[in-house]
Design an enzyme around this catalytic site. Structure first.
Site, PDB file in Angstrom:
ATOM      1  N   GLN A   1      14.659 -81.040  23.889  1.00  0.00           N
ATOM      2  CA  GLN A   1      13.993 -79.744  23.784  1.00  0.00           C
ATOM      3  C   GLN A   1      12.811 -79.826  22.819  1.00  0.00           C
ATOM      4  O   GLN A   1      12.916 -80.361  21.722  1.00  0.00           O
ATOM      5  CB  GLN A   1      15.009 -78.688  23.311  1.00  0.00           C
ATOM      6  CG  GLN A   1      14.482 -77.264  23.316  1.00  0.00           C
ATOM      7  CD  GLN A   1      14.200 -76.715  24.706  1.00  0.00           C
ATOM      8  OE1 GLN A   1      14.796 -77.126  25.702  1.00  0.00           O
ATOM      9  NE2 GLN A   1      13.270 -75.784  24.797  1.00  0.00           N
TER      10      GLN A   1
ATOM     11  N   LYS B   1      20.404 -73.221  29.219  1.00  0.00           N
ATOM     12  CA  LYS B   1      20.472 -74.435  30.045  1.00  0.00           C
ATOM     13  C   LYS B   1      21.920 -74.941  30.138  1.00  0.00           C
ATOM     14  O   LYS B   1      22.403 -75.302  31.214  1.00  0.00           O
ATOM     15  CB  LYS B   1      19.553 -75.522  29.474  1.00  0.00           C
ATOM     16  CG  LYS B   1      18.070 -75.196  29.662  1.00  0.00           C
ATOM     17  CD  LYS B   1      17.121 -76.080  28.866  1.00  0.00           C
ATOM     18  CE  LYS B   1      15.680 -75.561  29.021  1.00  0.00           C
ATOM     19  NZ  LYS B   1      14.688 -76.335  28.291  1.00  0.00           N
TER      20      LYS B   1
ATOM     21  N   ASP C   1      12.837 -83.189  32.834  1.00  0.00           N
ATOM     22  CA  ASP C   1      11.747 -82.301  32.446  1.00  0.00           C
ATOM     23  C   ASP C   1      10.417 -82.726  33.068  1.00  0.00           C
ATOM     24  O   ASP C   1       9.456 -81.976  33.065  1.00  0.00           O
ATOM     25  CB  ASP C   1      11.573 -82.347  30.915  1.00  0.00           C
ATOM     26  CG  ASP C   1      12.085 -81.096  30.239  1.00  0.00           C
ATOM     27  OD1 ASP C   1      12.090 -80.044  30.890  1.00  0.00           O
ATOM     28  OD2 ASP C   1      12.465 -81.186  29.064  1.00  0.00           O
TER      29      ASP C   1
HETATM   30  N1  GUN Z   1       9.964 -76.151  25.265  1.00  0.00           N
HETATM   31  C1  GUN Z   1       9.400 -75.130  25.956  1.00  0.00           C
HETATM   32  N2  GUN Z   1       9.591 -75.303  27.288  1.00  0.00           N
HETATM   33  C2  GUN Z   1      10.271 -76.458  27.425  1.00  0.00           C
HETATM   34  C3  GUN Z   1      10.762 -77.167  28.555  1.00  0.00           C
HETATM   35  O1  GUN Z   1      10.603 -76.772  29.720  1.00  0.00           O
HETATM   36  N3  GUN Z   1      11.427 -78.321  28.277  1.00  0.00           N
HETATM   37  C4  GUN Z   1      11.603 -78.778  27.025  1.00  0.00           C
HETATM   38  N4  GUN Z   1      12.258 -79.932  26.861  1.00  0.00           N
HETATM   39  N5  GUN Z   1      11.160 -78.156  25.959  1.00  0.00           N
HETATM   40  C5  GUN Z   1      10.502 -76.991  26.165  1.00  0.00           C
END
Ligand code: GUN
Length: 309
Positions: A94, A50, A117
């Site tokens: 995350q 990311k 998100d």
């Molecule tokens: N953990 C697994 N997929 C994601 C996601 O798309 N966003 C976040 N913040 N955590 C995750």
């Protein structure tokens, strides 16, 4: 039938290109702050990708890596600070978080305007009411794959396997918004194969390696594999890959100790589906591309609203 492979790389690059073109004409630089707590290995990889993609596209990225001992109160305070910081456009915490932290309490704290998100209750509610919302990146990416591959959604039966907040539930809602007839299946569903065999579009997001077999797939269906699992067992690998891929995968296991496999048995899906997303190289790449898109969208909305334009 041999399924056509839907390349996530090609579609993710298209989206990133579009985002880069938009960024080039913005009168400001957008900032995305990614918060990671503890040492979850997969999270480290995802966050790395990311941050790297943000930088490639010209989004300022800030990575806050906090110790596993961070308390819930401390994390809430950090999120609150990010909420009030004018230069921060997107906040992503995350998941998973360490067990002593209540994820819902944290997600609830993130300002909906910065929630790239789409996990905060306000954005989830907006999505369910078909209002303009920041939608979760992975399911939004699946919709992009379908649309950009000219796979009809309206009027077709879409079966979503899995009911997580991150993928299954928002996936079902986004497919419904595209006028699919949607069924959600999960670990307690009875006669699963009978239901999944009715799917024109089958989305697998259950976190069980190679779970979806030929018997679950209607001939000519589109199969979208959202799973990401590690396989290190050579005998299992032989069940999953046909001769066009097996050697490469066994080499990968030899070198790295594992190879990535989704929730679908790729050998059997290739034989029955018309379209199939690979793992790796499928949906996973879209998640990051859609995060970039959400960040720019959030930035534009917030900054233009702030200026009263
Ligand atoms: N953990 C697994 N997929 C994601 C996601 O798309 N966003 C976040 N913040 N955590 C995750």
């Amino acid at each position: 039938m041999t399924a056509k492979i839907l390349s996530g790389a090609k579609i993710a690059n298209e989206i990133k290109q579009e985002v880069a073109e938009e960024i080039a004409i913005l009168p400001f630089r957008a900032t995305l702050t990614v918060v990671r707590v503890g040492e979850d290995k997969a999270s480290a990889v995802y966050v790395g990708s990311k941050v790297k993609t943000s930088e490639e596209l010209g989004i300022i990225s800030e990575h806050l890596h906090l110790s596993a001992e961070t308390t819930q109160a401390e994390l809430l305070e950090i999120v609150e600070k990010l909420n009030t910081r004018d230069d921060v456009d997107g906040i992503l915490v995350q998941l998973p978080l360490p067990k002593h932290i209540d994820e819902n309490a944290i997600l609830e704290k993130i300002s909906p305007e910065k929630d790239v998100d789409g996990f905060s209750p306000i954005n989830v509610g907006r999505l369910w009411q078909s209002q303009n919302a920041l939608a979760p990146c992975t399911p939004a990416g699946v919709i992009e794959i379908l649309k950009r591959s000219n796979i009809e959604i309206a009027g077709r039966h879409a079966v979503v396997l899995g009911r997580s907040n991150i993928v299954g539930k928002p996936m079902a809602m986004l497919l419904l918004q595209e006028n699919a007839t949607v069924t959600i299946c999960h670990s307690r569903t009875k006669n699963l194969a009978e239901i999944t065999r009715q799917a024109d579009i089958l989305v697998a997001a259950i976190g069980r390696t190679g779970f979806v077999r030929g018997e679950h797939i209607k001939e000519g269906a589109t199969v979208i594999d959202v799973g990401i699992n590690n396989v290190s067992d050579i005998e299992f690998a032989r069940e999953l890959f046909d001769e066009t891929e097996l050697e490469k995968r066994l080499n990968t296991i030899g070198k790295r100790g594992y190879t990535l496999v989704g929730d679908v048995n790729p050998k059997e899906a290739r034989e029955r589906a018309a379209y199939f997303t690979p793992v790796p190289g499928g949906v996973g790449l879209l998640t990051v591309a859609m995060l970039m898109k959400n960040t720019i969208e959030a930035a534009k909305k917030r900054r233009i609203m702030m200026n009263g334009e």
